[in-house]
Write a protein that holds these residues in place. Structure first.
Motif, mmCIF file in Angstrom:
data_model
loop_
_atom_site.group_PDB
_atom_site.id
_atom_site.type_symbol
_atom_site.label_atom_id
_atom_site.label_comp_id
_atom_site.label_asym_id
_atom_site.label_seq_id
_atom_site.Cartn_x
_atom_site.Cartn_y
_atom_site.Cartn_z
ATOM 1 N N PHE A 189 9.607 55.435 25.619
ATOM 2 C CA PHE A 189 9.659 56.241 26.838
ATOM 3 C C PHE A 189 9.109 55.508 28.061
ATOM 4 O O PHE A 189 8.824 56.126 29.090
ATOM 5 C CB PHE A 189 8.889 57.557 26.638
ATOM 6 C CG PHE A 189 7.436 57.399 26.297
ATOM 7 C CD1 PHE A 189 6.490 57.186 27.286
ATOM 8 C CD2 PHE A 189 7.015 57.487 24.991
ATOM 9 C CE1 PHE A 189 5.146 57.058 26.984
ATOM 10 C CE2 PHE A 189 5.674 57.370 24.668
ATOM 11 C CZ PHE A 189 4.737 57.155 25.666
ATOM 12 N N TYR A 210 8.848 57.064 31.738
ATOM 13 C CA TYR A 210 7.545 57.196 32.401
ATOM 14 C C TYR A 210 7.650 56.688 33.841
ATOM 15 O O TYR A 210 7.127 57.315 34.774
ATOM 16 C CB TYR A 210 6.505 56.416 31.614
ATOM 17 C CG TYR A 210 5.073 56.686 32.034
ATOM 18 C CD1 TYR A 210 4.600 57.966 32.233
ATOM 19 C CD2 TYR A 210 4.179 55.625 32.199
ATOM 20 C CE1 TYR A 210 3.287 58.205 32.602
ATOM 21 C CE2 TYR A 210 2.864 55.840 32.547
ATOM 22 C CZ TYR A 210 2.417 57.137 32.760
ATOM 23 O OH TYR A 210 1.113 57.369 33.110
ATOM 24 N N SER A 237 9.344 59.110 36.054
ATOM 25 C CA SER A 237 8.554 60.290 36.420
ATOM 26 C C SER A 237 7.665 60.070 37.637
ATOM 27 O O SER A 237 7.101 61.021 38.177
ATOM 28 C CB SER A 237 7.683 60.722 35.223
ATOM 29 O OG SER A 237 6.635 59.788 34.985
ATOM 30 N N GLY A 284 7.648 58.864 20.364
ATOM 31 C CA GLY A 284 8.651 59.770 20.902
ATOM 32 C C GLY A 284 8.316 61.227 20.640
ATOM 33 O O GLY A 284 8.470 62.088 21.516
ATOM 34 N N MET A 285 7.837 61.512 19.421
ATOM 35 C CA MET A 285 7.469 62.891 19.077
ATOM 36 C C MET A 285 6.305 63.373 19.938
ATOM 37 O O MET A 285 6.306 64.519 20.427
ATOM 38 C CB MET A 285 7.107 62.966 17.591
ATOM 39 C CG MET A 285 8.296 62.781 16.652
ATOM 40 S SD MET A 285 7.793 62.619 14.917
ATOM 41 C CE MET A 285 6.928 64.171 14.670
ATOM 42 N N ALA A 294 5.380 62.230 22.904
ATOM 43 C CA ALA A 294 5.792 62.359 24.306
ATOM 44 C C ALA A 294 6.524 63.674 24.534
ATOM 45 O O ALA A 294 6.337 64.337 25.569
ATOM 46 C CB ALA A 294 6.673 61.177 24.702
ATOM 47 N N ASP A 295 7.358 64.079 23.586
ATOM 48 C CA ASP A 295 8.076 65.352 23.704
ATOM 49 C C ASP A 295 7.127 66.547 23.594
ATOM 50 O O ASP A 295 7.359 67.593 24.201
ATOM 51 C CB ASP A 295 9.148 65.458 22.609
ATOM 52 C CG ASP A 295 10.339 64.553 22.878
ATOM 53 O OD1 ASP A 295 10.534 64.174 24.039
ATOM 54 O OD2 ASP A 295 11.053 64.205 21.908
ATOM 55 N N SER A 296 6.059 66.380 22.814
ATOM 56 C CA SER A 296 5.161 67.500 22.537
ATOM 57 C C SER A 296 4.070 67.663 23.583
ATOM 58 O O SER A 296 3.789 68.790 24.033
ATOM 59 C CB SER A 296 4.517 67.319 21.151
ATOM 60 O OG SER A 296 5.497 67.225 20.142
ATOM 61 N N GLY A 328 3.481 65.239 26.355
ATOM 62 C CA GLY A 328 3.687 64.544 27.628
ATOM 63 C C GLY A 328 3.323 63.074 27.562
ATOM 64 O O GLY A 328 2.655 62.612 26.630
ATOM 65 N N THR A 346 0.038 61.011 25.589
ATOM 66 C CA THR A 346 0.446 60.080 24.533
ATOM 67 C C THR A 346 -0.242 58.735 24.706
ATOM 68 O O THR A 346 -0.699 58.124 23.734
ATOM 69 C CB THR A 346 1.976 59.887 24.545
ATOM 70 O OG1 THR A 346 2.613 61.153 24.341
ATOM 71 C CG2 THR A 346 2.408 58.924 23.451
#
Length: 394
Positions: free
Chosen positions: A18, A22, A25, A145-146, A148-150, A152, A156
């Motif tokens: 990610f 990042y 963002s 990845g998990m 970051a999805d959960s 942020g 992470t």
């Protein structure tokens, strides 16, 4: 050290999936801007590591490798933690630059275990150590990845910094480094200047060739990395593209994981030089058909076989340095070798993207296969022409 390498490799790869997201963002940037800075932010760590590796190697030879491993774990942890608090691309770039100074943890751990291991079993032990690195690299992107999805991106990074601290704790409390002397011979006991170390490498053609070919192996391995997802899209289409691209990436690590220790054991028995040459030819043969696949699963099988062959080169190469270089300078010699590997990490993606842009993705497989084949021939000829004597200074 296996567990320390597992946490280091896992942590270093957790943020890779990610990194471009990042950057995105931070503001309303164009797609070209994000892609450009993603490349620079990713590459700058290897640039710094290229410069720092020999310096840390020499430090380890003189003062021991455990102090550097502790410093590296702390430096990496601080860098990653601060990355979770930045709000600009330039700040992230600077921290990735700083991070590169401490990126030699895994290569230094290989040097440490190499010097603490009897020569006759160095390949098997280093192969075992590499499985920790590979296992962490396989799990890191998925977990990152998990997370970051959960929780942020920022959180992470902060969680990742904790796993780096854990790696440092394994070194502090789980490792005792013994100061070893190879013999009482004055040549191996005395201190070498950096100039003398370089001269020793240059006067040992097989050692020099092995180190340079380490760079070519990385160029070959990384040349396809930035365009692999595009190739998967051509073969499979857009359905579940991220999932199948992940399989194509990760399956190479699985092949490496299954065979790294075995190749080390085989090299201990039959000779490190012979096995490196064999693996170069085998990798060239496996890479070539990738240009002709018509189905995603054909590509996955070839990527697995590539991991089986290409992955064995690193532990066998390290064991070879253990055999040829005096104990007192092995860290510095491995530092130069690691620098060349990092240089390959930088050149490979750029060269692969350039070639695919001119001649198509299939051409990268032809180029890579040819590069590995030429490397195998070069190493074979060097071995035939070089007298089988141990490297010594005149």
């Amino acid at each position: 050290m296996w567990f320390a390498n597992f946490f280091i490799a896992g942590s270093m790869t957790m943020v890779i999936p990610f990194l471009s997201l990042y950057i995105e963002s931070f503001g309303d940037y164009s797609k070209a801007y994000v892609q450009n800075w993603s490349g620079w932010v990713f590459a700058i760590t290897f640039v710094t590591a290229f410069i720092a590796s020999p310096i840390w190697g020499r430090f380890g030879d003189k003062y021991g490798r455990k102090p550097f491993l502790i410093a590296a774990a702390i430096g990496l942890s601080v860098s990653v933690f601060l990355m979770g608090s930045v709000n600009s691309v330039m700040a992230l770039f600077i921290l990735r630059f700083f991070m590169g100074i401490f990126t030699g943890f895994i290569s230094t751990s290989q040097a440490l275990i190499s010097t603490q291991t009897p020569k006759h079993m160095a390949g098997r032990v280093l192969g075992t150590l590499q499985t920790g690195n590979v296992t962490g690299s396989l799990m890191g992107p998925m977990l990152g990845g998990m997370l970051a999805d959960s929780v942020g991106f920022s959180t992470t990074f902060h969680i990742t910094s904790i796993t780096l601290v854990i790696a440092g704790l394994f070194v502090i409390f789980g490792l005792k480094e013994y100061k070893l002397e190879e013999s009482t011979n004055e040549t191996t006991q005395r201190n070498y200047s950096s100039k003398e170390v370089i001269l020793l490498i240059v006067r040992h053609p097989m050692l020099l060739a092995t180190m340079i070919i380490s760079m070519f192996v990385q160029i070959a391995h990384f040349s396809i990395q930035p365009i692999l997802s595009l190739y998967v899209a051509e073969l499979h289409g857009p359905i579940n593209l991220a999932f199948f691209s992940g399989i194509a990436f990760s399956i190479t690590g699985l092949g490496n994981l299954l065979m790294a220790k075995k190749w080390g054991s085989i090299a201990d028995k039959y000779g490190y030089e012979k096995i490196i040459i064999f693996l170069l030819f085998a990798s060239a043969i496996v890479y070539f058909p990738g240009a002709f696949v018509t189905d995603i699963w054909q590509l996955v099988i070839l990527r697995f076989l590539l991991g089986v062959t290409l992955g064995g080169i690193i532990p066998v190469r390290t064991a070879y340095v253990r055999q040829e270089a005096p104990v007192s300078i092995q860290g510095e010699v491995l530092g130069y070798s690691t620098s060349l590997r990092f240089l390959g990490n930088i050149i490979g993606p750029a060269l692969g993207g350039f070639i695919s842009g001119l001649y198509g993705i299939s051409s990268v497989f032809f180029f890579t296969s040819g590069l590995l084949f030429i490397s195998g021939i070069s190493l074979f000829l060097t071995r035939q022409l070089q007298p089988k004597t141990r490297a010594q200074l005149n």
